[in-house]
Design a protein around this motif. Structure first.
Motif, PDB file in Angstrom:
ATOM      1  N   LEU A  80       0.739   1.572  -3.266  1.00 36.05           N
ATOM      2  CA  LEU A  80       2.117   2.059  -3.367  1.00 36.05           C
ATOM      3  C   LEU A  80       2.506   2.232  -4.838  1.00 36.05           C
ATOM      4  CD1 LEU A  80       4.823   2.729  -2.015  1.00 36.05           C
ATOM      5  CD2 LEU A  80       5.389   0.276  -2.122  1.00 36.05           C
ATOM      6  N   LYS A  81       3.022   3.433  -5.155  1.00 34.96           N
ATOM      7  CA  LYS A  81       3.482   3.723  -6.514  1.00 34.96           C
ATOM      8  C   LYS A  81       4.841   4.415  -6.451  1.00 34.96           C
ATOM      9  CE  LYS A  81      -1.136   4.489  -8.507  1.00 34.96           C
ATOM     10  NZ  LYS A  81      -2.000   5.487  -9.199  1.00 34.96           N
ATOM     11  N   PHE A  82       5.781   3.937  -7.270  1.00 37.94           N
ATOM     12  CA  PHE A  82       7.042   4.632  -7.499  1.00 37.94           C
ATOM     13  C   PHE A  82       7.064   5.049  -8.963  1.00 37.94           C
ATOM     14  CE2 PHE A  82       8.201   1.831  -3.894  1.00 37.94           C
ATOM     15  CZ  PHE A  82       8.611   2.816  -3.001  1.00 37.94           C
ATOM     16  N   GLN A  83       7.016   6.365  -9.202  1.00 33.89           N
ATOM     17  CA  GLN A  83       6.820   6.859 -10.562  1.00 33.89           C
ATOM     18  C   GLN A  83       8.060   7.458 -11.194  1.00 33.89           C
ATOM     19  OE1 GLN A  83       3.678   8.710  -8.376  1.00 33.89           O
ATOM     20  NE2 GLN A  83       2.348   8.644 -10.163  1.00 33.89           N
ATOM     21  N   ARG A  84       8.949   8.058 -10.379  1.00 24.76           N
ATOM     22  CA  ARG A  84      10.178   8.655 -10.894  1.00 24.76           C
ATOM     23  C   ARG A  84      11.307   8.381  -9.912  1.00 24.76           C
ATOM     24  NH1 ARG A  84       6.456  12.462 -12.634  1.00 24.76           N
ATOM     25  NH2 ARG A  84       6.694  13.200 -14.794  1.00 24.76           N
ATOM     26  N   VAL A  85      12.522   8.208 -10.427  1.00 26.62           N
ATOM     27  CA  VAL A  85      13.665   8.014  -9.543  1.00 26.62           C
ATOM     28  C   VAL A  85      14.053   9.350  -8.908  1.00 26.62           C
ATOM     29  CG1 VAL A  85      14.506   6.077 -10.883  1.00 26.62           C
ATOM     30  CG2 VAL A  85      15.353   8.374 -11.398  1.00 26.62           C
ATOM     31  N   ILE A  86      14.763   9.269  -7.791  1.00 26.44           N
ATOM     32  CA  ILE A  86      15.226  10.453  -7.064  1.00 26.44           C
ATOM     33  C   ILE A  86      16.754  10.403  -7.022  1.00 26.44           C
ATOM     34  CG2 ILE A  86      15.176  11.721  -4.887  1.00 26.44           C
ATOM     35  CD1 ILE A  86      12.471  10.451  -4.300  1.00 26.44           C
ATOM     36  N   PRO A  87      17.426  11.191  -7.852  1.00 27.62           N
ATOM     37  CA  PRO A  87      18.886  11.241  -7.818  1.00 27.62           C
ATOM     38  C   PRO A  87      19.376  12.078  -6.637  1.00 27.62           C
ATOM     39  CG  PRO A  87      17.986  11.956  -9.950  1.00 27.62           C
ATOM     40  CD  PRO A  87      16.871  11.966  -8.960  1.00 27.62           C
TER      41      PRO A  87
ATOM     42  N   SER B  65      -5.959   4.548  11.377  1.00 27.80           N
ATOM     43  CA  SER B  65      -4.591   4.221  11.791  1.00 27.80           C
ATOM     44  C   SER B  65      -3.652   4.195  10.593  1.00 27.80           C
ATOM     45  CB  SER B  65      -4.555   2.870  12.513  1.00 27.80           C
ATOM     46  OG  SER B  65      -5.279   2.924  13.706  1.00 27.80           O
ATOM     47  N   SER B  66      -3.777   5.193   9.727  1.00 27.69           N
ATOM     48  CA  SER B  66      -2.993   5.187   8.497  1.00 27.69           C
ATOM     49  C   SER B  66      -2.294   6.524   8.275  1.00 27.69           C
ATOM     50  CB  SER B  66      -3.884   4.873   7.293  1.00 27.69           C
ATOM     51  OG  SER B  66      -4.768   5.942   7.022  1.00 27.69           O
ATOM     52  N   LEU B  67      -1.294   6.470   7.413  1.00 28.60           N
ATOM     53  CA  LEU B  67      -0.501   7.641   7.048  1.00 28.60           C
ATOM     54  C   LEU B  67      -0.368   7.655   5.524  1.00 28.60           C
ATOM     55  CD1 LEU B  67       1.315   9.975   8.235  1.00 28.60           C
ATOM     56  CD2 LEU B  67       3.238   8.401   7.922  1.00 28.60           C
ATOM     57  N   SER B  68      -1.087   8.573   4.873  1.00 30.14           N
ATOM     58  CA  SER B  68      -0.974   8.720   3.428  1.00 30.14           C
ATOM     59  C   SER B  68       0.194   9.646   3.114  1.00 30.14           C
ATOM     60  CB  SER B  68      -2.269   9.294   2.843  1.00 30.14           C
ATOM     61  OG  SER B  68      -3.348   8.407   3.051  1.00 30.14           O
ATOM     62  N   PHE B  69       0.872   9.383   2.004  1.00 22.86           N
ATOM     63  CA  PHE B  69       2.013  10.221   1.648  1.00 22.86           C
ATOM     64  C   PHE B  69       2.093  10.398   0.146  1.00 22.86           C
ATOM     65  CE2 PHE B  69       3.767   5.990   1.100  1.00 22.86           C
ATOM     66  CZ  PHE B  69       4.620   6.119   0.011  1.00 22.86           C
ATOM     67  N   LYS B  70       2.733  11.492  -0.240  1.00 22.91           N
ATOM     68  CA  LYS B  70       3.133  11.656  -1.631  1.00 22.91           C
ATOM     69  C   LYS B  70       4.445  12.421  -1.650  1.00 22.91           C
ATOM     70  CE  LYS B  70       0.296  15.785  -2.660  1.00 22.91           C
ATOM     71  NZ  LYS B  70      -0.715  16.364  -3.582  1.00 22.91           N
TER      72      LYS B  70
ATOM     73  N   SER C 191       9.948  17.946 -11.103  1.00 21.88           N
ATOM     74  CA  SER C 191       9.807  17.012 -12.227  1.00 21.88           C
ATOM     75  C   SER C 191       8.450  16.327 -12.238  1.00 21.88           C
ATOM     76  CB  SER C 191      10.913  15.945 -12.160  1.00 21.88           C
ATOM     77  OG  SER C 191      12.188  16.533 -12.215  1.00 21.88           O
ATOM     78  N   GLY C 192       7.723  16.385 -11.116  1.00 17.29           N
ATOM     79  CA  GLY C 192       6.426  15.730 -11.026  1.00 17.29           C
ATOM     80  C   GLY C 192       6.375  14.769  -9.856  1.00 17.29           C
ATOM     81  N   PRO C 193       5.409  13.821  -9.845  1.00 16.16           N
ATOM     82  CA  PRO C 193       5.297  12.869  -8.738  1.00 16.16           C
ATOM     83  C   PRO C 193       6.400  11.818  -8.770  1.00 16.16           C
ATOM     84  CG  PRO C 193       3.653  12.390 -10.423  1.00 16.16           C
ATOM     85  CD  PRO C 193       4.307  13.675 -10.829  1.00 16.16           C
ATOM     86  N   HIS C 194       6.883  11.464  -7.579  1.00 17.69           N
ATOM     87  CA  HIS C 194       7.900  10.416  -7.447  1.00 17.69           C
ATOM     88  C   HIS C 194       7.336   9.154  -6.795  1.00 17.69           C
ATOM     89  CE1 HIS C 194      11.541  12.667  -8.633  1.00 17.69           C
ATOM     90  NE2 HIS C 194      10.858  13.708  -8.199  1.00 17.69           N
ATOM     91  N   ALA C 195       6.547   9.322  -5.734  1.00 17.53           N
ATOM     92  CA  ALA C 195       6.026   8.164  -5.023  1.00 17.53           C
ATOM     93  C   ALA C 195       4.786   8.569  -4.246  1.00 17.53           C
ATOM     94  CB  ALA C 195       7.071   7.580  -4.082  1.00 17.53           C
ATOM     95  N   SER C 196       3.940   7.580  -3.954  1.00 17.81           N
ATOM     96  CA  SER C 196       2.749   7.824  -3.135  1.00 17.81           C
ATOM     97  C   SER C 196       2.277   6.496  -2.570  1.00 17.81           C
ATOM     98  CB  SER C 196       1.635   8.478  -3.961  1.00 17.81           C
ATOM     99  OG  SER C 196       1.253   7.645  -5.044  1.00 17.81           O
ATOM    100  N   GLY C 197       1.435   6.560  -1.560  1.00 15.38           N
ATOM    101  CA  GLY C 197       0.895   5.356  -0.966  1.00 15.38           C
ATOM    102  C   GLY C 197       0.251   5.649   0.374  1.00 15.38           C
ATOM    103  N   ARG C 198      -0.180   4.589   1.042  1.00 11.91           N
ATOM    104  CA  ARG C 198      -0.820   4.717   2.357  1.00 11.91           C
ATOM    105  C   ARG C 198      -0.293   3.604   3.258  1.00 11.91           C
ATOM    106  NH1 ARG C 198      -5.808   3.017   4.685  1.00 11.91           N
ATOM    107  NH2 ARG C 198      -6.376   2.030   2.699  1.00 11.91           N
ATOM    108  N   VAL C 199       0.327   3.993   4.381  1.00 14.29           N
ATOM    109  CA  VAL C 199       0.896   3.048   5.337  1.00 14.29           C
ATOM    110  C   VAL C 199      -0.115   2.831   6.453  1.00 14.29           C
ATOM    111  CG1 VAL C 199       2.857   2.501   6.812  1.00 14.29           C
ATOM    112  CG2 VAL C 199       3.183   3.969   4.805  1.00 14.29           C
TER     113      VAL C 199
END
Length: 574
Positions: free
Chosen positions: A526-533, A549-554, A559-567
């Motif tokens: 899990l990464k949070f890279q930029r805020v989302i106003p 049994s997973s769900l990857s997201f970005k 502005s670029g990447p905000h968040a990513s990870g794998r649930v």
């Protein structure tokens, strides 16, 4: 275009031994591989009772195989815009079965096993031009979508027209698109035209700048919509991709002049806009090179006139006969054999016996510096009322915040009262960050009406648009509204979207699109890279991996990447 490459004989056209039909995730799909898939669908449908079948497949190559296989089996294909339960239920009155990515309760058919679908390389017969092989639906911009039957000869004629007008410009470029092939525009530009002309397509819809850049090893054509082109993010990736673009197409609505200029700045090309409808097919085209509202030029073979009431009429090989067809658009002659559009005439409604133009309401509103965009719709009930959906400009949003909604409503009503009868003034006002659009980039009547539900409560979900959906991947464009409940207290004066809300949306949209196990187990990387106003348009990409049994997201934006990870999910404990 030679008879050899006519659409009606697209499966029998000779191709080089190593001819690439398409690219899927960077890997080529060969011609013989594609024909094998066509035979598999044909074999399944030849031994399936019934004449009419609904088709919904996200992958453009598999969609084309199912479509051509169904036509080879003599079946009529219905193209819904989505596979939602209400859509499937309404189709049940018209079709005998479902093909592709429908929910299990609709018992969707799969292609036959490869061993059952074997056939000679030359066993495809030309399609019958008089066969009514396709039923598609209007976008529902002014009401419920209507079914429209098409003969294959009509579709073949339109493919020939497109190649005559634009083929030399495209050359051997590959086709990459942001639009769905479940609609007439995407069907023609992503499937029928490129397959007929021998241009490779990209099987999955484009969503991000880096995807376009990755595909730009060869010449490309981008097929898009005004809604997408208006939201092109600033991104250095465009520069490399722009060098390989041969054309950018836009259809499905009018492209604002500012968006045409921005597209030229980012991609190096002024979009080619194509005007038409589901009923008529393509009618005309233009490029807004030097000024807004450039004249529309008729496509080859199209004859047009403006009737005494100022309504555009056309005769076209894309229609079922050679009679004059009265469109729903006002028009006026302009330039050398061209015309300008003057708005839709079918948007005249009666309120208390007065004829009210919804288009005139929208035109008056958008003429104000307080309004960036607007739509007006009729709400039927004991008394008919008009609802106005407003996207305020930057100045308008400041005025709305300072004066409040009641004063702002009154300001816009006073503006409209100069041109609109009192009974036609909107009684319901909604202020949005952006108008909702569907997969074809259109704002529909149903989507606007849906915004009126739950009007007394604060929103907890973003404005959304499904950009792409296939078996294991979904892409949404989301805009968190300024009045989102979750911005309260996080943080005072500088609201941002909390990470826990982002994860909740990831899981919610994941369950909406995929069959996920019931329990949340863990989250990795899990990464949070930029805020989302507030009001930040973001792209949410979801990739389902059933085996894990997973769900990857970005989550990304201009502005670029905000968040990513794998649930990771799991079954309920017994």
């Amino acid at each position: 275009m030679s008879e050899t490459f006519a659409m009606l004989n697209v499966l029998g056209a000779p191709r080089p031994p190593r001819y690439v039909v398409a690219w899927r995730l960077g890997q080529p799909v060969g011609h013989e591989e594609f024909l094998t898939r066509v035979r598999a669908w044909r074999a399944r449908l030849r031994r399936t009772a019934g004449q009419a079948f609904a088709l919904f497949v996200g992958d453009s190559v598999e969609f084309a195989a199912a479509l051509f296989g169904a036509w080879q089996a003599g079946k009529t294909v219905y193209l819904p815009g989505d596979a939602l339960p209400a859509t499937c239920a309404s189709l049940g009155q018209a079709v005998d079965g479902y093909l592709g990515e429908f929910a299990p309760e609709w018992a969707p058919l799969a292609p036959a096993p490869q061993d059952d679908a074997a056939g000679a390389a030359d066993d495809f017969r030309p399609f019958d031009s008089d066969f009514a092989g396709l039923v598609l639906y209007t976008s529902g911009s002014t009401g419920a979508p209507a079914a429209i039957a098409k003969k294959l000869g009509q579709m073949a004629a339109e493919v020939t027209t497109l190649e005559m007008q634009f083929g030399a410009r495209l050359g051997a470029a590959e086709i990459i698109a942001t639009v769905s092939h479940q609609h007439i525009y995407g069907l023609l530009f992503k499937i029928l035209w490129p397959f007929t002309a021998g241009r490779a397509i990209h099987a999955l819809s484009f969503s991000f700048p880096d995807e376009l850049t990755a595909a730009a090893a060869r010449d490309l054509v981008l097929v898009s919509t005004p809604a997408h082109l208006q939201r092109l993010p600033e991104n250095p990736a465009w520069a490399a991709a722009a060098k390989r673009l041969r054309a950018v197409f836009s259809s499905g609505g009018s492209l604002p002049f500012e968006a045409a200029r921005a597209t030229e700045r980012l991609l190096g090309l002024v979009p080619i806009e194509v005007y038409g409808s589901s009923e008529t097919g393509g009618i005309a085209w233009r490029q807004q090179i030097t000024q807004a509202d450039e004249t529309w030029t008729p496509l080859p073979g199209i004859t047009w006139r403006v009737d005494p009431a100022g309504v555009l009429e056309v005769r076209s090989p894309h229609l079922p006969d050679r009679e004059w067809f009265r469109t729903a658009d006002g028009a006026a002659p302009a330039g050398d054999n061209g015309f300008q559009l003057k708005g839709r005439i079918d948007r005249i409604v009666k309120i208390a016996e007065k004829r009210i133009s919804l288009a005139a309401i929208e035109k008056a509103l958008t003429a104000s510096p307080l309004v960036a965009d607007a739509r007006a719709v009729v709400i039927d009930g004991q008394r008919r009322r008009i609802a106005a959906f407003i996207v305020p400009s930057a100045d308008g949003r400041r005025r709305l915040a300072e004066a409040g909604k009641l004063v702002f409503n009154r300001t816009l009503r006073d503006l409209l009262s100069r041109a609109i009868e009192p009974v036609g003034l909107p009684r319901i006002w909604r202020y949005l960050d952006a108008l909702p659009v569907n997969a074809q980039g259109k704002t529909t009547h149903a989507e606007l009406i849906a915004l009126l539900d739950g009007k007394s409560s604060r929103p907890t979900l973003p404005l959304e648009r499904l950009v792409e959906k296939n078996g294991q991947r979904a892409v949404f464009e989301l805009v968190p509204p300024r009045d989102l409940l979750y911005f309260d207290g996080h943080f005072s004066g500088t609201p941002i979207l909390a990470g826990v809300v982002q994860l909740d949306w990831v899981i919610s949209y994941g369950r909406q699109c995929f069959d996920l196990p019931p329990l949340f187990r863990a989250i990795h990387a899990l990464k949070f890279q930029r805020v989302i106003p507030p009001e930040t348009p973001i792209i949410l990409e979801l990739v389902h991996e059933p085996a894990k049994s997973s769900l990857s997201f970005k989550i990304t934006s201009q502005s670029g990447p905000h968040a990513s990870g794998r649930v990771v999910f799991g079954a309920a404990d017994v």
